[in-house]
Design an enzyme around this catalytic site. Structure first.
Site, PDB file in Angstrom:
ATOM      1  CG  ASN A  45     -11.579  56.193 -11.051  1.00 38.60           C
ATOM      2  OD1 ASN A  45     -12.169  55.866  -9.770  1.00 38.60           O
ATOM      3  ND2 ASN A  45     -12.288  57.153 -11.719  1.00 38.60           N
ATOM      4  CD  GLU A  58     -10.960  47.668 -12.922  1.00 35.47           C
ATOM      5  OE1 GLU A  58     -11.481  49.185 -11.990  1.00 35.47           O
ATOM      6  OE2 GLU A  58     -11.644  47.709 -13.606  1.00 35.47           O
ATOM      7  CB  CYS A  96     -10.686  48.973 -18.806  1.00 33.52           C
ATOM      8  SG  CYS A  96      -9.050  49.107 -18.202  1.00 33.52           S
ATOM      9  CB  CYS A  99      -8.784  46.534 -15.231  1.00 35.70           C
ATOM     10  SG  CYS A  99      -8.017  47.819 -14.895  1.00 35.70           S
TER      11      CYS A  99
END
Length: 141
Positions: A45, A58, A96, A99
């Site tokens: 991230n 991701e 999330c 994603c």
């Protein structure tokens, strides 16, 4: 679903996690994505002071794979850690909604999502169970 080395994928996600850029949340996330070619791509991230501008681990891993020419994927492992207090946050780091929708562009409903606390402590979910009714412009998920 082809057999693959889950521990190798988990290890890669755990190792790359320390490279995350998370000065605002302190929540470091690493992801390792396995392509059908057998190559593992990693991502972290990357936060920004304007929160919507940040990138999830991701999607970072998918971007690395896609920019290398990959289009078919087997599994992803996601691992997160709150640096200042490891007891805060979920034990298993789940993707999330953005994603999950992103994954449906490149993966089928049997794509595996591993959420790992460690090499020995993890859970596996299928994308189809985490993203029922995914938006698809053409075709069906």
């Amino acid at each position: 679903m082809a057999e693959y080395d889950k521990q190798a994928l988990i290890r890669a996600a755990l190792e790359v996690r320390s490279n995350a850029y998370a000065p605002y949340s302190g929540f470091y996330v690493g992801a390792a994505l396995l392509s059908e070619s057998g190559r593992i791509y990693t991502g972290v991230n990357v936060e920004n002071s304007s929160f919507p501008v940040g990138t999830c681990a991701e999607r970072s891993a998918f971007a690395a794979a896609i920019s290398s020419g990959e289009r078919k994927f087997v599994a992803v492992c996601i691992t997160g850690e709150k640096k200042d207090n490891p007891m805060l946050g979920a034990k298993y780091c789940m993707p999330c909604g953005m994603c999950r929708q992103f994954m449906t562009e490149f993966c089928d409903k049997d794509f595996e999502i591993i959420s790992a606390a460690s090499e020995e402590d993890y859970q596996v979910n299928k994308l189809g169970s985490l993203m029922p009714g995914a938006f698809m412009l053409f075709g069906a998920f």
